[in-house]
Design an enzyme around this catalytic site. Structure first.
Site, PDB file in Angstrom:
ATOM      1  N   HIS A  10       6.073  -9.387  12.358  1.00  0.00           N
ATOM      2  CA  HIS A  10       7.092  -9.241  11.320  1.00  0.00           C
ATOM      3  C   HIS A  10       8.351 -10.007  11.690  1.00  0.00           C
ATOM      4  O   HIS A  10       8.989 -10.618  10.843  1.00  0.00           O
ATOM      5  CB  HIS A  10       7.456  -7.761  11.149  1.00  0.00           C
ATOM      6  CG  HIS A  10       6.482  -7.043  10.276  1.00  0.00           C
ATOM      7  ND1 HIS A  10       6.633  -5.739   9.898  1.00  0.00           N
ATOM      8  CD2 HIS A  10       5.340  -7.443   9.713  1.00  0.00           C
ATOM      9  CE1 HIS A  10       5.621  -5.373   9.128  1.00  0.00           C
ATOM     10  NE2 HIS A  10       4.827  -6.391   9.019  1.00  0.00           N
ATOM     11  N   LYS A  59      -1.675   3.133   3.646  1.00  0.00           N
ATOM     12  CA  LYS A  59      -0.757   2.167   3.010  1.00  0.00           C
ATOM     13  C   LYS A  59      -1.144   0.752   3.454  1.00  0.00           C
ATOM     14  O   LYS A  59      -1.125  -0.190   2.664  1.00  0.00           O
ATOM     15  CB  LYS A  59       0.689   2.499   3.386  1.00  0.00           C
ATOM     16  CG  LYS A  59       1.733   1.723   2.633  1.00  0.00           C
ATOM     17  CD  LYS A  59       2.102   0.414   3.296  1.00  0.00           C
ATOM     18  CE  LYS A  59       3.211  -0.297   2.525  1.00  0.00           C
ATOM     19  NZ  LYS A  59       3.476  -1.646   3.052  1.00  0.00           N
ATOM     20  N   GLU A 109       4.917  -8.797   0.478  1.00  0.00           N
ATOM     21  CA  GLU A 109       5.170  -8.469   1.892  1.00  0.00           C
ATOM     22  C   GLU A 109       4.619  -9.547   2.812  1.00  0.00           C
ATOM     23  O   GLU A 109       3.454  -9.947   2.682  1.00  0.00           O
ATOM     24  CB  GLU A 109       4.527  -7.113   2.214  1.00  0.00           C
ATOM     25  CG  GLU A 109       4.860  -6.624   3.612  1.00  0.00           C
ATOM     26  CD  GLU A 109       4.324  -5.217   3.900  1.00  0.00           C
ATOM     27  OE1 GLU A 109       4.189  -4.414   2.954  1.00  0.00           O
ATOM     28  OE2 GLU A 109       4.035  -4.944   5.075  1.00  0.00           O
ATOM     29  N   ASP A 160      -5.115  -2.338 -12.776  1.00  0.00           N
ATOM     30  CA  ASP A 160      -4.036  -1.343 -12.827  1.00  0.00           C
ATOM     31  C   ASP A 160      -3.843  -0.731 -11.431  1.00  0.00           C
ATOM     32  O   ASP A 160      -4.588   0.158 -11.023  1.00  0.00           O
ATOM     33  CB  ASP A 160      -4.451  -0.269 -13.862  1.00  0.00           C
ATOM     34  CG  ASP A 160      -3.422   0.822 -14.020  1.00  0.00           C
ATOM     35  OD1 ASP A 160      -2.552   0.968 -13.149  1.00  0.00           O
ATOM     36  OD2 ASP A 160      -3.507   1.550 -15.020  1.00  0.00           O
TER      37      ASP A 160
HETATM   38  C1  MEV Z   1       2.978  -2.151   6.755  1.00  0.00           C
HETATM   39  O1  MEV Z   1       3.090  -2.618   5.429  1.00  0.00           O
HETATM   40  C2  MEV Z   1       1.613  -1.546   6.957  1.00  0.00           C
HETATM   41  C3  MEV Z   1       1.394  -0.884   8.318  1.00  0.00           C
HETATM   42  O2  MEV Z   1       2.431   0.078   8.542  1.00  0.00           O
HETATM   43  C4  MEV Z   1       0.048  -0.227   8.258  1.00  0.00           C
HETATM   44  C5  MEV Z   1      -0.267   0.646   9.441  1.00  0.00           C
HETATM   45  O3  MEV Z   1       0.664   1.187  10.079  1.00  0.00           O
HETATM   46  O4  MEV Z   1      -1.462   0.815   9.717  1.00  0.00           O
HETATM   47  C6  MEV Z   1       1.480  -1.876   9.421  1.00  0.00           C
END
Ligand code: MEV
Length: 436
Positions: A393, A280, A84, A296
């Protein structure tokens, strides 16, 4: 797609040939092109092939580096494997910011791992408990051939308990093994211990005169380590005067940024919808180091999320405090990883990653991973509460679209300027290229 037998016995070339014949047009051509991604060194390729089964080729991911991580007074350049965009950049930016503010303070709270023999047994509970108490030492002795080396390294079995689970499932008990596996992740060690103990216990019970014929039967359901390791946890934090955050917050005043940031984290503490995305973002950083070091990532992911829900609601793994004009940002996360064994020494790039990190112990690597997760979270939440996530992004997205449309370097440079204050879309970029 046709079925096939004997696929695993085919050579790699035959497997690719078979698959390409199953497909038509582009798909078939793509499959025929798979050898293009084989490693030129046959020995290295052989090693990659042997990690798994039915391998056709390699799946490449970028291996990046996030320098300037100051953790407990030591500077690390951290290898990160992730597909990413913006993740490595955000980690590096966060690391640089905290480098000038004392860095990350990390602390491993515990390193206990767990395994369970799940079994069913019908009879007088008290008798089973008593038998367990009396034969516990024997059970432990029955696995000394497995634990000897680990004991010498300062690890081994730390606790062995019999747990009555019959109120949840008829006749269901667990033999719970808690272990210290030093620098190893410990899955093989724990699983071997469990299988051996299950055998000893089953045999002992079958010969024990105090048990009736029914009680002499122990039904082992399974022996397996638990990837839930709430006792293998690291915490990590950063702090600075709130006013310092101004340099990171762009045009936003430091106090406003700190409050908005804290509110964003608070939202992730109370709302699972947000918490999953928030975590995430943390795992973007953690997983990248987990993969780079040959650990892992499925185990780490499964455990991190279970831990995030340990009080019954899924919540943020990180938290903020704004007490006394100070901004303190911290994370607490279980990380059952290893720096020896498994892929860590077999995969040439995992070995390289560990070498770049100066061959850390497992607790030291836990600290590094937690710091990267925290830096990642810091970068993501900062973007969210200031410019919005799309700005960063979109820069990369824009470049990708230019590449897809075969733009020249000159067009790309002009286009970057043009789109600096405009919404990027495939159509908009194509229209721009028509006129430039
Ligand atoms: C994207 O890979 C991760 C984010 O969505 C994390 C977040 O929203 O805190 C930018």
């Amino acid at each position: 797609m046709n079925t096939v037998s004997g696929f695993s016995k085919m050579t790699k070339e035959q497997k690719i040939e078979w698959l390409s014949l199953q497909l038509k047009g582009d798909a078939s051509t793509l499959v025929r092109n798979m050898p293009h991604y084989w490693h030129q060194d046959k020995e290295v390729q052989k090693r990659f092939d042997e990690f798994s089964e039915n391998t056709l080729t390699n799946y490449n991911l970028p291996f990046g580096l996030a320098p300037n991580f100051l953790i407990n007074g030591k500077v690390y350049a951290v290898p990160m494997v992730i597909e990413e965009s913006s993740v490595v950049a955000a980690a590096s930016l966060g690391a640089k910011f905290w480098l000038e503010r004392g860095g990350f303070k990390a602390n491993v709270l515990s390193t206990t791992k767990v395994g369970q023999v799940h079994f069913q047994w019908q009879g007088d509970k008290e008798k089973l408990q008593q038998y367990f108490v009396e034969t516990k030492e024997e059970l432990l002795k029955s696995v000394t051939h497995i634990t000897m080396n680990m004991n010498q390294r300062g690890g081994g079995i730390k606790n062995l308990t019999l747990i009555d689970m019959t109120d949840k499932l008829e006749n269901y008990y667990q033999l719970k093994v808690e272990a210290e596996t030093c620098n190893a992740m410990g899955a093989n060690f724990i699983n071997s211990v469990l299988e051996e103990m299950a055998k000893t216990l089953k045999e002992g019970i079958s010969k024990e005169p105090r048990f009736t014929n029914t009680e002499k039967e122990m039904h082992v359901i399974m022996c397996i380590l638990s990837n839930y390791t709430p006792e293998c946890v690291v915490e990590c934090s950063v702090e600075c005067p709130i006013e310092d955050l101004g340099t990171f917050a762009g045009n936003m005043p430091a106090q406003e940024f700190a409050e908005k940031f804290a509110t964003a984290v608070r939202i992730a503490e109370i709302d699972p919808n947000r918490a999953v995305t928030h975590n995430k973002g943390i795992m973007n950083g953690v997983d990248a180091v987990v993969i780079a070091t040959g650990n892992d990532f499925r185990a780490i992911e499964a455990c991190a999320h279970a831990y995030a829900a340990r009080d019954g609601q899924y919540r943020s793994l990180s938290s903020v405090s704004l007490a006394g004009e100070k901004f303190k940002f911290s994370i607490k996360i279980p990380l059952a990883i290893g720096t020896v064994g498994g892929l860590t020494s077999l995969h040439p790039l995992a070995k390289t990653s560990l070498a770049i990190l100066e061959n850390p112990t497992a607790p030291e690597l836990m600290q590094i991973m937690a710091a990267v997760g925290l830096a990642q979270n810091f970068g993501a939440v900062k973007s969210l509460v200031t410019t919005g996530i799309q700005k960063g992004h979109m820069k990369l997205h824009l470049l990708n679209i230019f590449k897809q449309l075969d733009a020249t370097n000159e067009q790309i440079e002009k286009g970057k300027e043009y789109f600096s204050d405009k919404v990027v879309s495939f159509t908009a970029v194509r229209d721009f290229l028509k006129n430039n």
